[in-house]
Design an enzyme around this catalytic site. Sequence first.
Site, PDB file in Angstrom:
ATOM      1  N   LYS A   1     -17.439  33.678 -19.758  1.00 22.87           N
ATOM      2  CA  LYS A   1     -16.690  32.636 -19.032  1.00 22.87           C
ATOM      3  C   LYS A   1     -16.232  33.123 -17.660  1.00 22.87           C
ATOM      4  O   LYS A   1     -16.104  32.339 -16.728  1.00 22.87           O
ATOM      5  CB  LYS A   1     -15.475  32.189 -19.856  1.00 22.87           C
ATOM      6  CG  LYS A   1     -15.836  31.457 -21.128  1.00 22.87           C
ATOM      7  CD  LYS A   1     -14.605  30.965 -21.875  1.00 22.87           C
ATOM      8  CE  LYS A   1     -13.692  32.082 -22.316  1.00 22.87           C
ATOM      9  NZ  LYS A   1     -14.347  33.012 -23.282  1.00 22.87           N
TER      10      LYS A   1
ATOM     11  N   HIS B   1     -11.760  38.753 -18.646  1.00 20.51           N
ATOM     12  CA  HIS B   1     -12.906  38.166 -17.964  1.00 20.51           C
ATOM     13  C   HIS B   1     -13.482  39.201 -17.000  1.00 20.51           C
ATOM     14  O   HIS B   1     -12.763  39.723 -16.153  1.00 20.51           O
ATOM     15  CB  HIS B   1     -12.494  36.916 -17.179  1.00 20.51           C
ATOM     16  CG  HIS B   1     -12.214  35.742 -18.052  1.00 20.51           C
ATOM     17  ND1 HIS B   1     -11.669  34.566 -17.580  1.00 20.51           N
ATOM     18  CD2 HIS B   1     -12.406  35.543 -19.374  1.00 20.51           C
ATOM     19  CE1 HIS B   1     -11.534  33.707 -18.586  1.00 20.51           C
ATOM     20  NE2 HIS B   1     -11.973  34.286 -19.675  1.00 20.51           N
TER      21      HIS B   1
ATOM     22  N   LEU C   1     -29.039  35.104 -20.686  1.00 15.47           N
ATOM     23  CA  LEU C   1     -30.393  34.785 -21.136  1.00 15.47           C
ATOM     24  C   LEU C   1     -31.329  35.975 -20.919  1.00 15.47           C
ATOM     25  O   LEU C   1     -32.255  36.200 -21.706  1.00 15.47           O
ATOM     26  CB  LEU C   1     -30.911  33.550 -20.386  1.00 15.47           C
ATOM     27  CG  LEU C   1     -32.244  32.974 -20.822  1.00 15.47           C
ATOM     28  CD1 LEU C   1     -32.204  32.507 -22.280  1.00 15.47           C
ATOM     29  CD2 LEU C   1     -32.654  31.805 -19.917  1.00 15.47           C
TER      30      LEU C   1
END
Length: 427
Positions: free
Chosen positions: A16, A41, A331
């Site tokens: 995030k 984060h 990914l």
Amino acid sequence: MAAVVLVGAQWGDEGKGKITDYLAEKAEVVVRYQGGSNAGHTVMVGEQEFKLHLVPSGILYPGKLCLIGNGVVVDPAVLVQELDGLAERGIDTSSLRISDRAHLILPYHKGLDAAEEERRGQAQIGTTKRGIGPAYVDKTARTGIRVGDLLDWEEFRGKLARNLAAVNEMLAKIYDRPGYVLEAILDEYAGYARRLRPLIADTVHLVNEALKNGRRVLFEGAQGTLLDLDQGTYPFVTSSYPTAGGACIGAGIGPTKINKVLGVVKAYTTRVGGGPFPAEITGSIGDTLREQGREYGTTTGRPRRCGWLDTVILRHAAEVNGLTGLALTKLDVLTGIDPLRICTGYRYGGEIIRDFPASLKVLQQCEPVYEEVPGWQEDITAARSLADLPAACRSYIRRLEELAGVPVHLIAVGPRRDQTIVVEDVF
């Protein structure tokens, strides 16, 4: 008016920070709406790595109004350390504001957190021991001390004295631990009060004024849907509401003001701490994901458990958050793994279930139902459009969308800001 809520669609740690940082370039206001310094984060700016815990990720862009909302529990020691660290690296933090309604974490919250976790023995939840849970307990019990109380020292002193009388008795009688000294805490927090006083504000008014004036506002959640106090794998959850509804409570806005809800989903699944994890991978592939994805906690450094993409979880996240789009992260970590697996359902009691169960007992007995899909070998970190991705990679994304019932808007193919494919604009 453009109000976008960014939520984690798994067990947290979905990336995030990178997505918030990416969207913050177009946002004018960034609001952190829940959680505390148990969240972390990680944001890459060029070759620089920033690890943020309380300060909204938008702080890395000059001139963005960054708000710590009323739903956050604030450890002033961590916040001051974070502000000092950012200043040392040339980051201007003057645009930060802290809600006067946010609750404070005090030293005894951390002590109670550690004592209770130790007392649980084998049934430990996996808390970070940073006082988050006990601070929210006090908030619910109406004995909490708020950031705004730092502006009225006599009020702060009175509330602290009353709380310590009860806390010290509890520590002695239940946990056999020493208590806390009032004057020592007062001395420490007087310094925090002086430092933070200029930043304390009515953030509810600030964010609603921004929305009324048509400014682009990004609401940044911590943790993820499966750690939500109501919708997660209770009791292996956090103590607040990371789901989209938490943005309304934790920032002080009405639900009619939200335009989009973007769910951040990792291309595989991870979780930290205990609790059932149907799609967990043990062995070499799990180790590969952990090392290639640098799957270690930003806050604790703990190794994350790794598993295949679980679309049962994603459908649950889509329902409870009202997701309008997905941001797919990491990914690139899947490159070189062939074939890939996607969990499409669970097998329980001889039947296939596709809805996420509330019962941990049921979840522990669920076996994942997998669909195998081809992997890819090509390096995708330089891809900047869908067309740049290998055919197998595009097929993986399409299948994720079909199973989740939500379109992918953003794709991260690396940790840097520029390693992002925009399928559809969010703002």
